[in-house]
Scaffold this motif. Structure first.
Motif: not given
Length: 466
Positions: A188, A396, A432, A453, A457
């Motif tokens: 983040e 987001y 997100k 997210q 990642e």
């Protein structure tokens, strides 16, 4: 010789290495914005190549040639050059023509400074290329940060026009490679840093160690920090009338993105704004975007700043210079961090586009945004041959995404005029904070692609996957 760590730039390095291995002469032009990593790229190339790297400085021609002579004396063990340095560019070029028969690179970094010391230098290089250099195995590489000057060297009015054998425009890094500068930060935090710095290596290095809020306050909101004055320095280096460009960039950064909005905000004539927007586009500072289903000639285009840091600078520095000058940046930093989600949401769409290009449900022939009469869709990807189309919304926020986002997206797609009745539609949501159970159940029933997210990642930082 070992230089700074070089991240990414595989394509640029491959071009330089491939050109170096060829027989015959090369004349390569490397250019790009300040701090983008051109010098690091060239120094990395030099690690495995025979050649010499010259860095041009703001100095007289006499001082520059004496410094180059001293460098040649040390690197090539020719002590006599320290006492009898080259006095002209002709003598320096003649030296390499006469002493190097194999593949040998001559790099002149920040070449515009050499031109400032001797404006006839392009003509000298033209003459030597035509008469001598092109018959050798020398690889001439000139590099510069002044995009305007470097592109003028490629233009038909330049003495060097038609002589270059390749050119490399070193651009910003994508999010995936930018993350490699930010290994100590959470995923983040990487998004926040990228939203501020963009893909400019020098800025990312400034944010590589300390907490984000400390980096903002110490590296941007302090009078002695190089990032504080970076944008004015960049514009004054490139442009003759920075005042007008400042007005245009400030207008765009505050949401005035159409031509008429920019004209009304700045007070300048439409013709003036059009002219200056064209220059900003040539410098890769501003980009004109059109809805993905519109033709390239559409008048419905909007202008966006194509550099995250310039957006941040105008939004938070330009409008708060008095506060920073009074050393009251602590409260300003708090306000920036409070707006973190809003700041990142503008860049999150770029990150999601990059993610989809890495994980395509079908082959794309075009990717972009769509808007029509107040409706907007964050990302549309399509294939003009197979008539497949992907509709994607990006969120987001701190809360999980519910079904309303998907249902609104479905309604908006009815106004997307593309592909006909038989087009193949795919729906995608990227959030997100993930999704509610109700949204997950709907996605399973309707075959909707959902990414959160964790998925991002895993894609961008495989070794640090959750």
């Amino acid at each position: 010789m070992k230089y700074l760590k070089c991240i990414d730039r595989e394509q640029e390095l491959a071009t330089l290495n491939e050109r170096f291995e060829r027989s015959g002469a090369e004349f390569i032009v490397v250019y790009g914005k300040r701090r983008i990593g051109k010098s690091t790229l060239l120094q990395k190339f030099m690690e495995d190549s025979d050649g010499i790297y010259f860095f041009c400085r703001i100095e007289s021609q006499k001082e520059m040639l004496e410094r180059f002579s001293s460098q040649i004396a040390e690197e090539m063990e020719l002590e006599y050059l320290k006492n009898a340095p080259f006095t002209t560019w002709d003598s320096l070029l003649d030296f390499f023509v006469g002493n190097k028969t194999g593949n040998f690179a001559m790099i002149f970094d920040e070449f515009p400074y050499a031109i400032s010391a001797n404006p006839s230098l392009p003509s000298i290089f033209q003459d030597y290329w035509d008469r001598k250099l092109k018959k050798t195995n020398l690889k001439i590489i000139i590099c510069g940060s002044s995009i305007a000057m470097m592109e003028s060297l490629l233009g038909y009015k330049s003495p060097l026009y038609g002589r270059r054998t390749a050119q490399i425009n070193v651009g910003q890094m994508d999010f995936k490679n930018s993350c490699k500068f930010l290994e100590k930060h959470s995923f983040e935090e990487k998004i926040t840093a990228y939203s501020i710095c963009g893909g400019t290596p020098a800025y990312l290095i400034e944010f590589s160690d300390a907490p984000i809020h400390r980096c903002i306050e110490d590296k941007i909101f302090k009078k002695d920090a190089f990032m504080y004055n970076e944008v004015p320095f960049l514009l004054r280096e490139e442009l003759k009338e920075p005042r007008i460009y400042f007005s245009i960039l400030n207008a765009i950064s505050t949401g005035r993105t159409t031509l008429s909005e920019i004209v009304n905000h700045t007070g300048y004539e439409k013709g003036t704004i059009t002219k200056y927007l064209s220059v900003l586009s040539d410098l890769k500072l501003v980009k004109r975007r059109i809805s993905i289903t519109e033709s390239a000639k559409s008048r419905k285009g909007v202008y966006v700043i194509d550099d995250n840091f310039i957006v941040f600078w105008f939004r938070y520095v330009f409008s708060n210079i008095e506060i920073i000058e009074m050393n009251l940046s602590s409260e300003l930093t708090k306000s920036v961090m409070a707006e973190n989600n809003e700041m990142c949401s503008r860049v999150f769409e770029k990150i999601c586009t990059e993610f989809l290009l890495m994980n395509r449900p079908f082959e794309f022939t075009a990717v972009g945004s769509w808007w029509h009469k107040g409706d907007e869709i964050d990302i549309i990807a399509l294939n003009n041959i197979t008539k497949e189309i992907l509709f994607c919304e990006c969120k987001y926020t701190k809360t999980k995404t519910d079904t309303d986002l998907y249902l609104n997206l479905v309604e908006k797609t009815k106004n997307v005029r593309w592909g006909g009745a038989n087009r193949k539609e795919t729906y995608c949501l990227i959030s997100k904070s993930g999704f509610t159970r109700r949204m997950k159940q709907l996605a399973e029933r309707d075959n909707i692609l959902l990414f959160d997210q964790k998925n991002l990642e895993e894609a961008f930082i495989p070794s640090k996957a959750c």
